[in-house]
Design a protein around this motif. Sequence first.
Motif, PDB file in Angstrom:
ATOM      1  N   SER A  31       0.838  -1.193   0.000  1.00 55.12           N
ATOM      2  CA  SER A  31       0.000   0.000   0.000  1.00 55.12           C
ATOM      3  C   SER A  31       0.873   1.243   0.000  1.00 55.12           C
ATOM      4  O   SER A  31       1.173   1.797   1.065  1.00 55.12           O
ATOM      5  N   PRO A  32       1.263   1.685  -1.183  1.00 55.44           N
ATOM      6  CA  PRO A  32       2.222   2.786  -1.261  1.00 55.44           C
ATOM      7  C   PRO A  32       1.832   4.017  -0.445  1.00 55.44           C
ATOM      8  O   PRO A  32       2.688   4.635   0.207  1.00 55.44           O
ATOM      9  N   ALA A  33       0.552   4.374  -0.466  1.00 50.60           N
ATOM     10  CA  ALA A  33       0.135   5.588   0.238  1.00 50.60           C
ATOM     11  C   ALA A  33       0.333   5.455   1.741  1.00 50.60           C
ATOM     12  O   ALA A  33       0.645   6.431   2.429  1.00 50.60           O
ATOM     13  N   CYS A  34       0.165   4.253   2.251  1.00 47.29           N
ATOM     14  CA  CYS A  34       0.322   4.033   3.694  1.00 47.29           C
ATOM     15  C   CYS A  34       1.749   4.391   4.115  1.00 47.29           C
ATOM     16  O   CYS A  34       1.972   4.934   5.189  1.00 47.29           O
ATOM     17  N   THR A  35       2.707   4.099   3.283  1.00 46.89           N
ATOM     18  CA  THR A  35       4.101   4.441   3.563  1.00 46.89           C
ATOM     19  C   THR A  35       4.403   5.903   3.253  1.00 46.89           C
ATOM     20  O   THR A  35       4.982   6.622   4.067  1.00 46.89           O
ATOM     21  N   GLU A  36       3.961   6.361   2.091  1.00 47.23           N
ATOM     22  CA  GLU A  36       4.416   7.687   1.654  1.00 47.23           C
ATOM     23  C   GLU A  36       3.719   8.835   2.375  1.00 47.23           C
ATOM     24  O   GLU A  36       4.323   9.889   2.591  1.00 47.23           O
ATOM     25  N   VAL A  37       2.460   8.661   2.762  1.00 53.17           N
ATOM     26  CA  VAL A  37       1.818   9.711   3.568  1.00 53.17           C
ATOM     27  C   VAL A  37       2.569   9.840   4.896  1.00 53.17           C
ATOM     28  O   VAL A  37       2.805  10.942   5.401  1.00 53.17           O
ATOM     29  N   GLU A  38       2.981   8.715   5.446  1.00 50.58           N
ATOM     30  CA  GLU A  38       3.751   8.746   6.703  1.00 50.58           C
ATOM     31  C   GLU A  38       5.086   9.466   6.485  1.00 50.58           C
ATOM     32  O   GLU A  38       5.512  10.271   7.316  1.00 50.58           O
ATOM     33  N   GLN A  39       5.724   9.178   5.366  1.00 44.74           N
ATOM     34  CA  GLN A  39       7.007   9.850   5.088  1.00 44.74           C
ATOM     35  C   GLN A  39       6.830  11.362   4.953  1.00 44.74           C
ATOM     36  O   GLN A  39       7.614  12.135   5.506  1.00 44.74           O
ATOM     37  N   VAL A  40       5.796  11.772   4.219  1.00 41.58           N
ATOM     38  CA  VAL A  40       5.547  13.207   4.036  1.00 41.58           C
ATOM     39  C   VAL A  40       5.298  13.878   5.384  1.00 41.58           C
ATOM     40  O   VAL A  40       5.862  14.932   5.689  1.00 41.58           O
ATOM     41  N   LEU A  41       4.462  13.242   6.192  1.00 40.83           N
ATOM     42  CA  LEU A  41       4.124  13.838   7.487  1.00 40.83           C
ATOM     43  C   LEU A  41       5.326  13.905   8.407  1.00 40.83           C
ATOM     44  O   LEU A  41       5.548  14.895   9.095  1.00 40.83           O
ATOM     45  N   LEU A  42       6.103  12.831   8.447  1.00 39.16           N
ATOM     46  CA  LEU A  42       7.244  12.808   9.373  1.00 39.16           C
ATOM     47  C   LEU A  42       8.332  13.768   8.907  1.00 39.16           C
ATOM     48  O   LEU A  42       8.993  14.400   9.732  1.00 39.16           O
ATOM     49  N   ASP A  43       8.504  13.888   7.587  1.00 39.34           N
ATOM     50  CA  ASP A  43       9.430  14.900   7.089  1.00 39.34           C
ATOM     51  C   ASP A  43       8.925  16.300   7.458  1.00 39.34           C
ATOM     52  O   ASP A  43       9.691  17.152   7.915  1.00 39.34           O
ATOM     53  N   GLY A  44       7.626  16.512   7.253  1.00 41.22           N
ATOM     54  CA  GLY A  44       7.048  17.827   7.563  1.00 41.22           C
ATOM     55  C   GLY A  44       7.157  18.156   9.036  1.00 41.22           C
ATOM     56  O   GLY A  44       7.491  19.294   9.420  1.00 41.22           O
ATOM     57  N   LEU A  45       6.902  17.188   9.888  1.00 45.21           N
ATOM     58  CA  LEU A  45       6.973  17.453  11.330  1.00 45.21           C
ATOM     59  C   LEU A  45       8.421  17.600  11.794  1.00 45.21           C
ATOM     60  O   LEU A  45       8.690  18.359  12.727  1.00 45.21           O
ATOM     61  N   ALA A  46       9.345  16.896  11.158  1.00 44.00           N
ATOM     62  CA  ALA A  46      10.765  17.082  11.486  1.00 44.00           C
ATOM     63  C   ALA A  46      11.156  18.539  11.233  1.00 44.00           C
ATOM     64  O   ALA A  46      11.819  19.186  12.067  1.00 44.00           O
ATOM     65  N   THR A  47      10.685  19.066  10.110  1.00 42.81           N
ATOM     66  CA  THR A  47      10.978  20.457   9.767  1.00 42.81           C
ATOM     67  C   THR A  47      10.295  21.402  10.751  1.00 42.81           C
ATOM     68  O   THR A  47      10.907  22.344  11.259  1.00 42.81           O
ATOM     69  N   ALA A  48       9.017  21.143  11.019  1.00 38.96           N
ATOM     70  CA  ALA A  48       8.261  22.029  11.907  1.00 38.96           C
ATOM     71  C   ALA A  48       8.835  22.039  13.318  1.00 38.96           C
ATOM     72  O   ALA A  48       8.828  23.058  14.009  1.00 38.96           O
ATOM     73  N   LEU A  49       9.355  20.893  13.758  1.00 39.63           N
ATOM     74  CA  LEU A  49       9.948  20.826  15.102  1.00 39.63           C
ATOM     75  C   LEU A  49      11.329  21.468  15.122  1.00 39.63           C
ATOM     76  O   LEU A  49      11.790  21.893  16.183  1.00 39.63           O
ATOM     77  N   GLY A  50      11.981  21.510  13.952  1.00 36.86           N
ATOM     78  CA  GLY A  50      13.350  22.021  13.922  1.00 36.86           C
ATOM     79  C   GLY A  50      14.385  20.931  14.118  1.00 36.86           C
ATOM     80  O   GLY A  50      15.489  21.178  14.608  1.00 36.86           O
ATOM     81  N   LEU A  51      14.023  19.697  13.744  1.00 35.63           N
ATOM     82  CA  LEU A  51      14.967  18.586  13.921  1.00 35.63           C
ATOM     83  C   LEU A  51      16.151  18.676  12.958  1.00 35.63           C
ATOM     84  O   LEU A  51      17.196  18.079  13.207  1.00 35.63           O
ATOM     85  N   GLY A  52      15.950  19.361  11.856  1.00 31.79           N
ATOM     86  CA  GLY A  52      17.042  19.466  10.886  1.00 31.79           C
ATOM     87  C   GLY A  52      16.862  18.474   9.757  1.00 31.79           C
ATOM     88  O   GLY A  52      16.301  17.387   9.923  1.00 31.79           O
ATOM     89  N   ARG A  53      17.380  18.870   8.590  1.00 27.89           N
ATOM     90  CA  ARG A  53      17.190  18.114   7.363  1.00 27.89           C
ATOM     91  C   ARG A  53      17.740  16.698   7.464  1.00 27.89           C
ATOM     92  O   ARG A  53      17.271  15.776   6.799  1.00 27.89           O
TER      93      ARG A  53
END
Lengths: 487, 487
Positions: free
Chosen positions: B111-133
């Motif tokens: 289920s590609p979306a199950c993985t990729e939506v998670e990736q998008v969100l976790l990348d987005g939240l990493a940025t929003a938190l300031g975790l760094g690229r």
Amino acid sequence: MPDLDLEEFRRLGHQLVDWVAGYRAGIAGLPVRSEVAPGWVRSQLPAELPEHPQPFEDLLADVDRVVVPGTTHWQHPGFFGYFPANASLSSLLGDILSGGLGVQGMLWSTSPACTEVEQVLLDGLATALGLGREFTFAGGGGGSIQDSASSAALVVLLAALNRSSGGDWRETGVEGTECVYVTAETHSSLAKAVRVAGLGARALRIVDPSPGSRAMSPSALAAAITEDLAAGRRPVLVCATVGTTGTGAIDPVPEIATVAHEHGAWVHVDAAWAGVAALCPEFRYLLDGVELVDSFCTNPHKWLLTGFDASMLWVRDAAALPDALSIIPEYLRNAATDSGEVVDYRDWQVPLGRRFRALKLWAVVHSHGLEGLRAHLRGHVALAAEFAGRVRDDPGFTLAVEPSLALVCLRVVTGGGDAADDAASRTVLERVNATGSALLTHTVVDGRYVIRVAIGSVATEAQHVRALWEQLVTTAAQVRAEAAAAR
Amino acid sequence: MPDLDLEEFRRLGHQLVDWVAGYRAGIAGLPVRSEVAPGWVRSQLPAELPEHPQPFEDLLADVDRVVVPGTTHWQHPGFFGYFPANASLSSLLGDILSGGLGVQGMLWSTSPACTEVEQVLLDGLATALGLGREFTFAGGGGGSIQDSASSAALVVLLAALNRSSGGDWRETGVEGTECVYVTAETHSSLAKAVRVAGLGARALRIVDPSPGSRAMSPSALAAAITEDLAAGRRPVLVCATVGTTGTGAIDPVPEIATVAHEHGAWVHVDAAWAGVAALCPEFRYLLDGVELVDSFCTNPHKWLLTGFDASMLWVRDAAALPDALSIIPEYLRNAATDSGEVVDYRDWQVPLGRRFRALKLWAVVHSHGLEGLRAHLRGHVALAAEFAGRVRDDPGFTLAVEPSLALVCLRVVTGGGDAADDAASRTVLERVNATGSALLTHTVVDGRYVIRVAIGSVATEAQHVRALWEQLVTTAAQVRAEAAAAR
């Protein structure tokens, strides 16, 4: 108010329930397998998260536009891959209740009903399956809902390590002499559990099957154990599988348990897929020997109408998992735990927190009754028998192994020998999957490519299995014709 | 048809959504803590499972009659125990979608979306938190949703063991010389992970705090590591906590990481509760030093409006978890995995299967926006500051430690000395809990009994915190009066 207004929740909740109903109503018209390329879903969604609240309708629109085409539809009636995952609508109703309550059942005291409803259900299902009183809480054992058979295998291995060491394991860890016995057909979760537990792959013994079968040979097991004992190693756990993932093979539990117990090893039965079928008297033979084993696992989320995650694990000794896993920091101490009168399910699993998963299982059992569950299982087994009959009767196909319950493993026959049959089988599988009307997965048996037809999706009915057969026949004929033309 | 009719599902689904809305609307009027005795819930339900389908309304009636009184209401505005669990209604909407889709995201291909939506969100939240690229997939790292911070700690420990052994761990297991460094305040899940991983408690080093604090002393860490190295032991993992469960203490991550890295140890930051607060610039200091660590964990299911289970784990090296955990049996082989272009999240966790948990997190972020999430966090921190001010100003109470974000730890002051204060604090807590209007839990700090007030339930507003304060004042006065009368 950081949460949704209650009226808004009602409105959106109804809309979502209707969305789910619409999705299920139209699912047969969708391609089973998502055909998107890696990265497509990501490319369709904004990388930046919104600063301000967005209308829920926009998210639903993105679900329709991106998630649905990016999804392989496990609830599709043409889903015959892996083992299907039974996310029935009655289960979803129970899960809505669980999400609404939003409780945390880590300790009995943090929500008594979350623990006790699970106990009642697992005791009831132990009885209904015929596991015997010793696996119920009343009989000194007990069951719990784990997230998966993988996690069940891990905690059982930990309990076995703890017991085998007389409790030293908690303080000094593994010794490096422990051995775990499986077959080549055993689910990879056992190898993973062995790795996670710090034993390394060298602790894993792949016991040979009995001649002409894919089931563990008790005499090979005895020989392996004897050899390990002679070398100063310690047999800790034997995993017998009832219904292997590849071909549905059934290990001889009574003989395995007898051998294992002579040497003090824990016997775990992994019946993740097949075990639930023991609800039907005609399939109760699946539990033969269970009176001799230490633990038994079967997954309602595979074939018992319950949404992932719900894997039932019973142990004969209710103290075994807490003995291995309990650690009580001050902030979790409470009078109920101290009394010893309650079960704290956190001590039966690796995570501390747990959802109220029993509600979805309760909703399923309540909505269908045991007779409804049996009808569901029997229906699929009958469809598999019919399908296997067609395979048997058609010289263009052969059964790779005898069918097991609702799993049929077959190969295309080309007349061109093993390599040609394997290539044709692979091509046929790929072409069927590419049509989007069915999803099949494969395995390899004795080096030969095998098409698996796992019947078990909630929506799968006779027409879908018959359509799959027609498609296999037509596709195989094309593939054979192409091969002949190319010669 | 083994499943519900779609029209029946719509009807019942709407009814359940309304039930949830009604439950939440009336929750403030329920006693927070269930007062049922062990066994009461079981005694109220039939031991035998039904043979035939039952009306869903009967199950709902049992929920009202048995489950609700048997439940401790984690979503109650007076829930100040443990850390609250944020099961917001927007999260529930996302979870209904997840249950409706019923997909299995073990592999990208399932289920590609199950993985990729998670990736998008976790990348987005990493940025929003300031975790760094470097913690995003684009930067070579990446995030995943685990069921809990306990499981996150376990997989991180396994990755550290694998890395530290140069990969030998997969084959030969643990050696018995590995060491893991924590403090007395570190969550018990680390001790559990050490046990599960086969190291035994002897591998756990409890590093002293810096004088006058409850945070790990970097010099004590350096000394412990030096001692272990001298004895031939191997430092594998250091866990720094940002916001301990007991008192909200914050370990000095930059100094700890510097010491740990000199000796090749993996540094994990457990910010299960506090980490989400870094979404607010004024709390971004919580991430100080994160540029030096290997992994970082924080739980939306605690304080970011997302229903359990949703624990976010980021690693700097996206290959670290698959290197440690991947095992590929034939029936899971697929072209996408072989291409190396996709993430298969099963290799980031112990279980094989996984739900589409990203949908509930997506629904939360989408419905509230980052500003809404910040307002939620800031609101609770402000309430805690106000509450702590009252404690500070009242001679009948004292702060046990300085408040940490939305956690306030206090003691009752009786004038009768430590033992009397401890006894009074315990009595006050028990009496407040017995009223049913609030739920508090305790901890022990330096041998002293401490009342924890963890503000963070979705429904908690100023009035509830003020009412709690009034109740504490009144109850403490009674307890002091009773003690005086008894002297």
